[in-house]
Design a protein around this motif. Structure first.
Motif, PDB file in Angstrom:
ATOM      1  N   LEU A  24       0.762  -1.276   0.056  1.00 53.21           N
ATOM      2  CA  LEU A  24      -0.076  -0.053   0.048  1.00 53.21           C
ATOM      3  C   LEU A  24       0.808   1.100   0.139  1.00 53.21           C
ATOM      4  O   LEU A  24       0.664   2.092  -0.587  1.00 53.21           O
ATOM      5  N   LEU A  25       2.032   1.310   0.810  1.00 56.69           N
ATOM      6  CA  LEU A  25       2.884   2.224   1.017  1.00 56.69           C
ATOM      7  C   LEU A  25       3.645   2.604  -0.584  1.00 56.69           C
ATOM      8  O   LEU A  25       3.580   3.638  -1.098  1.00 56.69           O
ATOM      9  N   LEU A  26       4.067   1.352  -1.139  1.00 59.99           N
ATOM     10  CA  LEU A  26       4.624   1.755  -2.512  1.00 59.99           C
ATOM     11  C   LEU A  26       3.802   2.090  -3.616  1.00 59.99           C
ATOM     12  O   LEU A  26       3.820   3.066  -4.421  1.00 59.99           O
ATOM     13  N   ALA A  27       2.346   1.682  -3.405  1.00 63.47           N
ATOM     14  CA  ALA A  27       1.642   2.226  -4.371  1.00 63.47           C
ATOM     15  C   ALA A  27       0.858   3.356  -4.174  1.00 63.47           C
ATOM     16  O   ALA A  27       0.820   4.269  -5.105  1.00 63.47           O
ATOM     17  N   GLY A  28       1.152   3.985  -2.767  1.00 66.12           N
ATOM     18  CA  GLY A  28       0.829   5.285  -2.688  1.00 66.12           C
ATOM     19  C   GLY A  28       1.758   6.256  -3.263  1.00 66.12           C
ATOM     20  O   GLY A  28       1.496   7.361  -3.843  1.00 66.12           O
ATOM     21  N   ILE A  29       3.051   5.788  -3.183  1.00 67.40           N
ATOM     22  CA  ILE A  29       4.260   6.595  -3.651  1.00 67.40           C
ATOM     23  C   ILE A  29       4.192   6.808  -5.215  1.00 67.40           C
ATOM     24  O   ILE A  29       4.375   7.552  -5.736  1.00 67.40           O
ATOM     25  N   ARG A  30       3.865   5.278  -5.755  1.00 67.10           N
ATOM     26  CA  ARG A  30       3.720   5.393  -7.221  1.00 67.10           C
ATOM     27  C   ARG A  30       2.791   6.246  -7.802  1.00 67.10           C
ATOM     28  O   ARG A  30       2.866   7.000  -8.797  1.00 67.10           O
ATOM     29  N   LYS A  31       1.758   6.556  -7.057  1.00 62.51           N
ATOM     30  CA  LYS A  31       0.544   7.241  -7.546  1.00 62.51           C
ATOM     31  C   LYS A  31       0.743   8.671  -7.326  1.00 62.51           C
ATOM     32  O   LYS A  31       0.490   9.401  -8.093  1.00 62.51           O
ATOM     33  N   LEU A  32       1.227   9.013  -6.002  1.00 63.33           N
ATOM     34  CA  LEU A  32       1.339  10.535  -5.732  1.00 63.33           C
ATOM     35  C   LEU A  32       2.759  11.152  -6.158  1.00 63.33           C
ATOM     36  O   LEU A  32       2.640  12.506  -6.455  1.00 63.33           O
ATOM     37  N   ALA A  33       3.775  10.328  -6.003  1.00 68.40           N
ATOM     38  CA  ALA A  33       5.068  10.739  -6.484  1.00 68.40           C
ATOM     39  C   ALA A  33       5.544   9.660  -7.159  1.00 68.40           C
ATOM     40  O   ALA A  33       6.790   9.369  -6.719  1.00 68.40           O
ATOM     41  N   SER A  34       5.412   9.379  -8.531  1.00 62.14           N
ATOM     42  CA  SER A  34       6.154   8.482  -9.138  1.00 62.14           C
ATOM     43  C   SER A  34       7.575   8.408  -9.222  1.00 62.14           C
ATOM     44  O   SER A  34       8.303   7.330  -9.257  1.00 62.14           O
TER      45      SER A  34
END
Length: 324
Positions: free
Chosen positions: A286-296
């Motif tokens: 979930l953390l990686l997905a959030g970073i990928r979406k918000l600040a790829s």
């Protein structure tokens, strides 16, 4: 990026040097003769006590025979005593003063000619009642919680799982690799706990640390030709899981297994480990997905920073465990 770097630095600095922590306190009550009980306990602490610690509070039909012997060793309060009890302690309550914060205590009760019991005390619930009719469900609950706690507090196993997530990132492949890891360490854990196989703890702990370094290096080679490890992570996880199983066995041996319910305890412990792993995997994905979406653009630097941190910690453990 500054917030993420600070978070990762704080996480890495919080990792203890002695990583394989499955050392809750323990309390053993063993009936040596009818109505005569031998009592031993160990209560780990983070800071030395400023006053003499209290012994366990016994059931109301028991009294200590003489004074308890209490001392300290290896960052823990160690105590022993003998007590006499009028009648059975089944259905009676006992407690352990001094449990604070996240401290917990595994309790083993062995009456004469009756099945042993396994209970668990915490700072929130420092009192327990001896079961009149002990059952397997009690053992399952106790050792399931121990399994979850071990994967969350055993930083070397936890860093291996984190590195696995950073390496693969696909939730299907990560779950498959984590399950292979669990199956493998279940094999060696059961074999070692039952006395069928065994390895010296010192080289095992050093090799476990080396496995963390190996995965960290593999994560840092993401831009190169796909390696065998990245293509078949479940195989690597299984092979290293066999090694980690000996580490789990060493930790579990320190708290013991209940006679008569060894199979149930091992099963519950392994299920607890798997549940803890899946929880960690879910949070990381979930953390990686959030970073990928918000600040790829920050994703790769974050993975590299975390991998360097994991690798450095693993390398330190390798050296520390070899020279210790």
């Amino acid at each position: 990026m500054r917030w993420i770097a600070a978070f990762l630095l704080a996480m890495m600095c919080s990792v203890p040097a002695q990583a394989d922590e499955l050392r809750p306190g323990y309390l053993e009550l063993t009936e040596t003769q009818s109505g005569i009980w031998s009592i031993g306990w160990k209560l780990p602490y983070t800071t030395p006590p400023t006053e003499a610690p209290s012994p366990p509070i016994l059931p109301d039909n028991c009294e200590y025979s003489g004074e308890a012997k209490v001392g300290t060793a290896a960052a823990a309060i160690i105590g022993s005593a003998t007590a006499g009890c009028e009648g059975s302690i089944a259905g009676k309550a006992f407690s352990m003063p001094g449990l604070t914060g996240q401290a917990d205590m595994l309790v083993r009760i062995q009456p004469l000619e009756e099945p042993a019991q396994a209970l668990r005390l915490t700072a929130v619930n420092p009192e327990a009642v001896v079961a009149v009719q002990p059952d397997t469900a009690q053992v399952l609950k106790t050792y399931f919680i121990l399994g979850v706690e071990h994967i969350l507090a055993g930083w070397d196993h936890l860093l291996f799982v984190i590195a696995l997530v950073l390496l693969v990132q696909s939730w299907r492949m990560v779950v498959a690799a984590a399950t292979a890891f669990t199956l493998a360490h279940s094999i060696t854990l059961a074999g070692a706990a039952l006395g069928f196989v065994g390895l010296p703890s010192a080289p095992v702990e050093a090799l476990i640390a080396l496995s963390i370094v190996f995965l960290a290096v593999e994560v840092l080679r993401r831009d190169e030709q796909p390696t065998w490890t990245r293509r078949f992570p479940w195989i690597i996880a299984f092979l290293f899981g066999l090694l980690h199983g000996f580490g789990f066995a060493g930790a579990l041996t320190s708290i013991g297994l209940p006679e008569g319910d060894i199979a149930a305890a091992l099963l519950a412990f392994n299920i607890g480990v798997e549940a803890g792993q899946l929880l960690v995997i879910a949070v990381l994905l979930l953390l990686l997905a959030g970073i990928r979406k918000l600040a790829s653009a920050a994703l790769e630097p974050v993975i590299q920073c975390a991998s360097y941190g994991i690798g450095i910690i693993g390398a330190y453990w390798v050296i520390d465990r070899i020279i210790a």
